[in-house]
Design a protein around this motif. Sequence first.
Motif, short mmCIF file in Angstrom:
data_model
loop_
_atom_site.label_atom_id
_atom_site.label_comp_id
_atom_site.label_asym_id
_atom_site.label_seq_id
_atom_site.Cartn_x
_atom_site.Cartn_y
_atom_site.Cartn_z
N ILE A 92 16.02 20.39 -1.77
CA ILE A 92 16.48 21.75 -2.10
C ILE A 92 15.96 22.17 -3.48
CG2 ILE A 92 18.52 23.14 -2.63
CD1 ILE A 92 19.95 21.49 -0.40
N ALA A 93 16.07 21.28 -4.45
CA ALA A 93 15.64 21.60 -5.81
C ALA A 93 14.14 21.89 -5.89
CB ALA A 93 16.00 20.46 -6.75
N ARG A 94 13.38 21.31 -4.99
CA ARG A 94 11.93 21.49 -5.02
C ARG A 94 11.43 22.42 -3.90
NH1 ARG A 94 13.35 16.92 -7.14
NH2 ARG A 94 12.34 16.19 -9.00
N LEU A 95 12.34 23.24 -3.41
CA LEU A 95 12.01 24.26 -2.40
C LEU A 95 11.31 23.66 -1.17
CD1 LEU A 95 10.81 27.01 -4.86
CD2 LEU A 95 13.08 26.74 -3.85
N GLY A 96 11.85 22.58 -0.66
CA GLY A 96 11.34 21.97 0.56
C GLY A 96 10.31 20.88 0.36
N LYS A 97 9.76 20.76 -0.82
CA LYS A 97 8.76 19.72 -1.08
C LYS A 97 9.48 18.43 -1.44
CE LYS A 97 5.46 23.06 -2.74
NZ LYS A 97 4.85 23.63 -3.93
N ARG A 98 9.16 17.39 -0.76
CA ARG A 98 9.80 16.10 -1.04
C ARG A 98 8.94 15.32 -2.03
NH1 ARG A 98 11.52 16.82 4.41
NH2 ARG A 98 13.78 16.64 4.48
N PRO A 99 9.50 14.96 -3.18
CA PRO A 99 8.72 14.28 -4.22
C PRO A 99 8.65 12.77 -4.02
CG PRO A 99 10.91 14.67 -5.01
CD PRO A 99 10.85 15.26 -3.62
N HIS A 100 8.58 12.32 -2.78
CA HIS A 100 8.63 10.89 -2.52
C HIS A 100 7.39 10.42 -1.80
CE1 HIS A 100 12.87 12.08 -3.05
NE2 HIS A 100 12.91 10.94 -3.71
N THR A 101 7.22 9.12 -1.85
CA THR A 101 6.13 8.47 -1.14
C THR A 101 6.69 7.18 -0.55
OG1 THR A 101 3.83 7.81 -1.28
CG2 THR A 101 5.24 7.12 -3.09
N GLY A 102 5.93 6.56 0.31
CA GLY A 102 6.35 5.32 0.93
C GLY A 102 5.48 4.16 0.47
N ILE A 103 6.07 2.99 0.54
CA ILE A 103 5.34 1.76 0.24
C ILE A 103 5.53 0.83 1.43
CG2 ILE A 103 5.20 -0.25 -1.29
CD1 ILE A 103 6.47 1.52 -3.49
N ARG A 113 0.86 -1.18 0.00
CA ARG A 113 0.00 0.00 0.00
C ARG A 113 0.90 1.23 0.00
NH1 ARG A 113 -0.70 2.02 5.28
NH2 ARG A 113 0.15 0.60 6.82
N ILE A 114 0.42 2.28 -0.61
CA ILE A 114 1.16 3.53 -0.72
C ILE A 114 0.77 4.40 0.46
CG2 ILE A 114 1.51 5.57 -2.17
CD1 ILE A 114 0.60 3.69 -4.54
N VAL A 115 1.78 5.01 1.09
CA VAL A 115 1.51 5.82 2.28
C VAL A 115 2.13 7.21 2.14
CG1 VAL A 115 1.35 3.82 3.79
CG2 VAL A 115 3.53 4.96 3.52
N GLU A 116 1.58 8.14 2.90
CA GLU A 116 2.10 9.50 2.97
C GLU A 116 1.96 9.97 4.42
OE1 GLU A 116 0.27 12.01 0.06
OE2 GLU A 116 0.86 10.70 -1.59
N GLY A 117 2.26 11.21 4.67
CA GLY A 117 2.07 11.79 6.00
C GLY A 117 2.98 11.20 7.04
N GLU A 118 2.42 10.88 8.20
CA GLU A 118 3.19 10.38 9.33
C GLU A 118 3.87 9.05 9.02
OE1 GLU A 118 5.28 10.30 12.58
OE2 GLU A 118 4.08 12.02 12.00
N GLU A 119 3.20 8.17 8.29
CA GLU A 119 3.81 6.89 7.93
C GLU A 119 5.03 7.10 7.03
OE1 GLU A 119 0.99 3.19 7.74
OE2 GLU A 119 0.07 4.85 6.67
N LEU A 120 4.97 8.07 6.13
CA LEU A 120 6.11 8.37 5.27
C LEU A 120 7.28 8.89 6.10
CD1 LEU A 120 7.47 8.58 2.54
CD2 LEU A 120 6.35 10.79 2.23
N ARG A 121 7.01 9.73 7.08
CA ARG A 121 8.08 10.23 7.96
C ARG A 121 8.72 9.07 8.72
NH1 ARG A 121 4.71 14.56 7.68
NH2 ARG A 121 3.25 13.96 9.31
N ARG A 122 7.92 8.11 9.13
CA ARG A 122 8.46 6.93 9.82
C ARG A 122 9.38 6.13 8.89
NH1 ARG A 122 5.66 1.49 11.26
NH2 ARG A 122 7.09 0.70 12.84
N ILE A 123 8.97 5.96 7.65
CA ILE A 123 9.79 5.24 6.68
C ILE A 123 11.11 5.97 6.46
CG2 ILE A 123 9.95 4.53 4.25
CD1 ILE A 123 6.90 4.00 4.39
N ARG A 124 11.05 7.29 6.33
CA ARG A 124 12.28 8.07 6.15
C ARG A 124 13.22 7.89 7.33
NH1 ARG A 124 12.18 13.28 5.87
NH2 ARG A 124 13.83 13.43 4.33
#
Length: 126
Positions: free
Chosen positions: A111-122, A80-91
Amino acid sequence: MTTEELRRGRYISLTTYRKNGTGVATPVWYAVEDGRVYVWTRADSWKVKRLRNNPEVELAPCDVRGNVPEGAARMPGTARIVEGEELRRIRRLLSRKYTYQFWLVDLPATIARLGKRPHTGIVVTL
């Protein structure tokens, strides 16, 4: 293959499936905790798009190039694809496992995306 054997590896081959059922294997960084496998990837990657259509996956140990050793155990799972708090846990899990290598990948993208992280977690449940 046990989760303890998984925990020691550096790369895992994550196979996702196209709409026609063809498997596509990709070597990824991962972490194992609580019987689950956690993967961090780009949100616009093809594997994420394939997972939205079919959550079934297969995992196998591999090297950096995705070569799976002959006779290696393959494990089916559901992702399953996750974002938010679960993504921070994966990081956090991956930054502990891969230390500076993880930050060499994440920091320039941030840095290239001005603070936006273009990633997601699985999250893969075996």
